[in-house]
Write a protein that holds these residues in place. Structure first.
Motif, short mmCIF file in Angstrom:
data_model
loop_
_atom_site.label_atom_id
_atom_site.label_comp_id
_atom_site.label_asym_id
_atom_site.label_seq_id
_atom_site.Cartn_x
_atom_site.Cartn_y
_atom_site.Cartn_z
N ALA A 173 -38.67 -51.35 -43.03
CA ALA A 173 -37.80 -52.43 -42.55
C ALA A 173 -36.44 -52.38 -43.21
CB ALA A 173 -38.47 -53.79 -42.82
N LEU A 174 -36.41 -52.15 -44.52
CA LEU A 174 -35.12 -52.05 -45.21
C LEU A 174 -34.32 -50.86 -44.69
CD1 LEU A 174 -36.31 -52.82 -48.84
CD2 LEU A 174 -34.62 -54.16 -47.56
N ALA A 175 -34.98 -49.72 -44.53
CA ALA A 175 -34.29 -48.54 -44.02
C ALA A 175 -33.77 -48.77 -42.61
CB ALA A 175 -35.22 -47.33 -44.05
N ALA A 176 -34.57 -49.42 -41.76
CA ALA A 176 -34.15 -49.70 -40.39
C ALA A 176 -33.00 -50.70 -40.35
CB ALA A 176 -35.34 -50.23 -39.58
N ALA A 177 -32.88 -51.52 -41.40
CA ALA A 177 -31.78 -52.48 -41.49
C ALA A 177 -30.54 -51.88 -42.13
CB ALA A 177 -32.23 -53.71 -42.26
N GLY A 178 -30.62 -50.61 -42.52
CA GLY A 178 -29.44 -49.92 -43.04
C GLY A 178 -29.35 -49.81 -44.54
N VAL A 179 -30.40 -50.15 -45.26
CA VAL A 179 -30.39 -50.05 -46.73
C VAL A 179 -30.73 -48.62 -47.13
CG1 VAL A 179 -31.45 -50.87 -48.87
CG2 VAL A 179 -31.03 -52.46 -46.98
N GLY A 180 -30.01 -48.11 -48.12
CA GLY A 180 -30.25 -46.75 -48.57
C GLY A 180 -30.03 -46.57 -50.04
N ALA A 181 -30.00 -45.32 -50.47
CA ALA A 181 -29.84 -44.99 -51.88
C ALA A 181 -28.54 -45.56 -52.43
CB ALA A 181 -29.87 -43.47 -52.07
N GLY A 182 -28.63 -46.14 -53.63
CA GLY A 182 -27.46 -46.70 -54.28
C GLY A 182 -27.17 -48.15 -53.93
N ASP A 183 -27.82 -48.67 -52.90
CA ASP A 183 -27.63 -50.08 -52.54
C ASP A 183 -28.44 -50.97 -53.47
OD1 ASP A 183 -26.01 -49.34 -50.42
OD2 ASP A 183 -27.63 -49.40 -48.95
N GLU A 184 -28.10 -52.25 -53.47
CA GLU A 184 -28.84 -53.25 -54.22
C GLU A 184 -29.52 -54.22 -53.27
OE1 GLU A 184 -26.08 -53.29 -58.29
OE2 GLU A 184 -26.09 -55.04 -56.95
N VAL A 185 -30.73 -54.63 -53.65
CA VAL A 185 -31.52 -55.56 -52.84
C VAL A 185 -31.98 -56.69 -53.74
CG1 VAL A 185 -33.55 -55.87 -51.39
CG2 VAL A 185 -32.28 -53.70 -51.31
N ILE A 186 -31.66 -57.92 -53.38
CA ILE A 186 -32.01 -59.08 -54.19
C ILE A 186 -33.39 -59.58 -53.81
CG2 ILE A 186 -31.40 -61.48 -54.72
CD1 ILE A 186 -28.47 -60.70 -54.19
N THR A 187 -34.22 -59.84 -54.82
CA THR A 187 -35.53 -60.43 -54.59
C THR A 187 -35.94 -61.19 -55.84
OG1 THR A 187 -37.75 -60.00 -53.71
CG2 THR A 187 -36.88 -58.39 -55.28
N VAL A 188 -37.23 -61.45 -56.02
CA VAL A 188 -37.73 -62.25 -57.15
C VAL A 188 -38.67 -61.42 -58.02
CG1 VAL A 188 -37.46 -64.50 -56.05
CG2 VAL A 188 -39.54 -63.16 -55.64
N PRO A 189 -38.81 -61.79 -59.30
CA PRO A 189 -39.70 -61.03 -60.19
C PRO A 189 -41.15 -61.48 -60.15
CG PRO A 189 -38.49 -62.65 -61.48
CD PRO A 189 -37.99 -62.78 -60.05
N ASN A 190 -41.45 -62.60 -59.51
CA ASN A 190 -42.84 -63.09 -59.48
C ASN A 190 -43.50 -62.74 -58.16
OD1 ASN A 190 -41.37 -64.98 -57.90
ND2 ASN A 190 -42.96 -66.53 -58.22
N THR A 191 -43.44 -61.49 -57.81
CA THR A 191 -44.04 -61.01 -56.58
C THR A 191 -44.98 -59.86 -56.91
OG1 THR A 191 -43.57 -60.17 -54.34
CG2 THR A 191 -42.14 -59.40 -56.12
N ALA A 192 -45.69 -59.38 -55.92
CA ALA A 192 -46.52 -58.19 -56.12
C ALA A 192 -45.62 -56.98 -56.31
CB ALA A 192 -47.44 -57.99 -54.92
N VAL A 193 -46.08 -56.04 -57.10
CA VAL A 193 -45.30 -54.82 -57.37
C VAL A 193 -44.83 -54.13 -56.08
CG1 VAL A 193 -45.44 -52.49 -58.34
CG2 VAL A 193 -46.31 -54.44 -59.64
N PRO A 194 -45.64 -54.09 -55.00
CA PRO A 194 -45.18 -53.39 -53.79
C PRO A 194 -43.83 -53.86 -53.25
CG PRO A 194 -47.52 -53.85 -53.63
CD PRO A 194 -47.04 -54.54 -54.87
N THR A 195 -43.50 -55.13 -53.39
CA THR A 195 -42.20 -55.60 -52.91
C THR A 195 -41.08 -54.81 -53.56
OG1 THR A 195 -43.11 -57.84 -52.68
CG2 THR A 195 -40.71 -57.62 -52.63
N VAL A 196 -41.21 -54.58 -54.85
CA VAL A 196 -40.15 -53.92 -55.61
C VAL A 196 -40.26 -52.41 -55.51
CG1 VAL A 196 -39.11 -53.71 -57.91
CG2 VAL A 196 -40.04 -55.91 -57.16
N SER A 197 -41.47 -51.88 -55.52
CA SER A 197 -41.61 -50.42 -55.41
C SER A 197 -41.08 -49.94 -54.06
CB SER A 197 -43.06 -50.01 -55.59
OG SER A 197 -43.90 -50.50 -54.57
N ALA A 198 -41.22 -50.74 -53.03
CA ALA A 198 -40.70 -50.35 -51.72
C ALA A 198 -39.18 -50.23 -51.73
CB ALA A 198 -41.14 -51.37 -50.67
#
Length: 366
Positions: free
Chosen positions: A67-92
């Motif tokens: 989904a991130l790739a299809a939305a145009g996110v790539g290497a070197g970009d930053e993505v804001i999220t939260v630290p109290n989530t499952a690891v997969p959110t961040v590993s993705a």
């Protein structure tokens, strides 16, 4: 015997004949990957969520990075999220070569503190992953306004929130794209791994469909770099027969949550808050103790009840993510939350007498 924290076998007993018939239908069809079962399930999920299209993938983790790739996110970009989530959110996020950037959570519902987002935006920020944790939605209207002003994409992580509503809209229908997990414990769970990308933007759907199959749009001709991530026909067939039941299962989860609220009202535990802007589906029933959480859990388990903790360690404090450069104390609400919360059993096939036994065990232990 107190009930297990989670168990799929009662559901299987109820649906066994239908599940075995669906599996047999797949095995006798001659089509195991990218066949009619997957196409039908994608159509039905898109209709359920209220979007133009859906793309079945191998897991919820794959769904996020596709989904991130299809939305145009790539290497070197930053993505804001939260630290109290499952690891997969961040590993993705990191699979793409992008950098996760964290903001803290709200104290009352443990969801993203949208008021902290703008301070985290830099020239490299491209997207926000809003994690609809435990079964209810992040406050999306102000988040989308921030995203609009800064030209950012919003990906809804709906792994724990299928069927939840935000101002009478289903979660997953509001951002640039959304992702679902069909891991067995989820509200709509398969009997193995599975995930889905959905979007109201046809271009995002088309690109996600290409990315999940090596970047191909024609047989064995790659238009772009892609991945191998496909929802198999067996899981699609099982999920299709379960999808029409999900709203009834959500109603049962809400009934269980109400019973817990009544039974634990004066227990000293802090019970889940349901926001007035949405409808909670109670993927988890998360309570908070002001005392020693682990000692409390030990006393509960000594009475024969197994509870769980989602999640014990904020991601920014894990060794595997030390390279992000965060330190203890930067996200105090998430850190305190991780020390104090635990979850009670909540799944549709729990009986009322079992719920009452859970309440009795918890009250006796605390």
């Amino acid at each position: 015997m107190l009930p297990p924290f989670w168990d799929y076998r009662r559901e299987y007993d109820e649906l066994r004949d239908e599940i075995l018939a669906a599996v047999d239908r797949v095995f006798t069809s001659g089509k195991l990957i990218l066949g009619p079962e997957g196409i039908a399930f994608e159509r039905d999920m898109a209709a359920y969520v209220g979007v133009k299209g859906a793309v079945g993938v191998n897991s919820g983790t794959d769904a996020i990075y596709i989904a991130l790739a299809a939305a145009g996110v790539g290497a070197g970009d930053e993505v804001i999220t939260v630290p109290n989530t499952a690891v997969p959110t961040v590993s993705a996020i990191q699979v793409l070569g992008a950098r996760p950037v964290f903001v803290d959570i709200r104290d009352d519902d443990f969801l993203m503190d949208v008021g902290q987002i703008e301070a985290a935006i830099t020239p490299r920020t491209r997207a926000i992953v809003a994690v609809h944790l435990y079964g209810q939605c992040v406050d999306l209207d102000p988040l989308l306004e921030i995203a609009r002003r800064h030209g950012l994409k919003v990906i809804e992580d709906c792994a724990q929130s299928q069927g939840a509503r935000y101002r009478n809209r289903r979660c997953g229908s509001i951002g640039t794209a959304a992702t679902f997990s069909f891991y067995p414990t989820k509200l709509l769970g398969g009997y193995g791994d599975g995930g889905m990308v959905v979007s109201g933007d046809e271009a995002v759907v088309d690109l996600a469909r290409s990315l999940r199959f090596y970047g191909m749009e024609q047989t064995y001709y790659a238009e772009r770099h892609g991945y191998n991530s496909r929802l198999d026909e067996v899981q699609a067939a099982i999920l299709s027969l379960k999808l029409p039941r999900i709203d009834g299962w959500i109603n049962r989860r809400r009934d269980i949550a109400d019973r817990y609220r009544r039974g634990l009202a004066d227990s000293g535990l802090r019970l889940p808050k349901e926001n007035d802007y949405g409808r909670h589906v109670y993927h988890l029933f998360v309570v908070e103790t002001s005392g020693d959480r682990d000692a409390t859990l030990a006393r509960i388990e000594a009475r024969g009840l197994k509870c769980s903790v989602q999640y014990r360690w904020p991601i920014h404090l894990m060794r595997g993510y030390q390279d992000l450069g965060y330190r203890e104390g930067q996200f105090p609400v998430a850190e305190r939350n991780a020390r104090q919360i635990f979850s009670l059993p909540v799944y549709p096939h729990l009986r009322d007498d079992e719920i009452d036994e859970v309440i009795e065990a918890v009250r006796a232990a605390i």
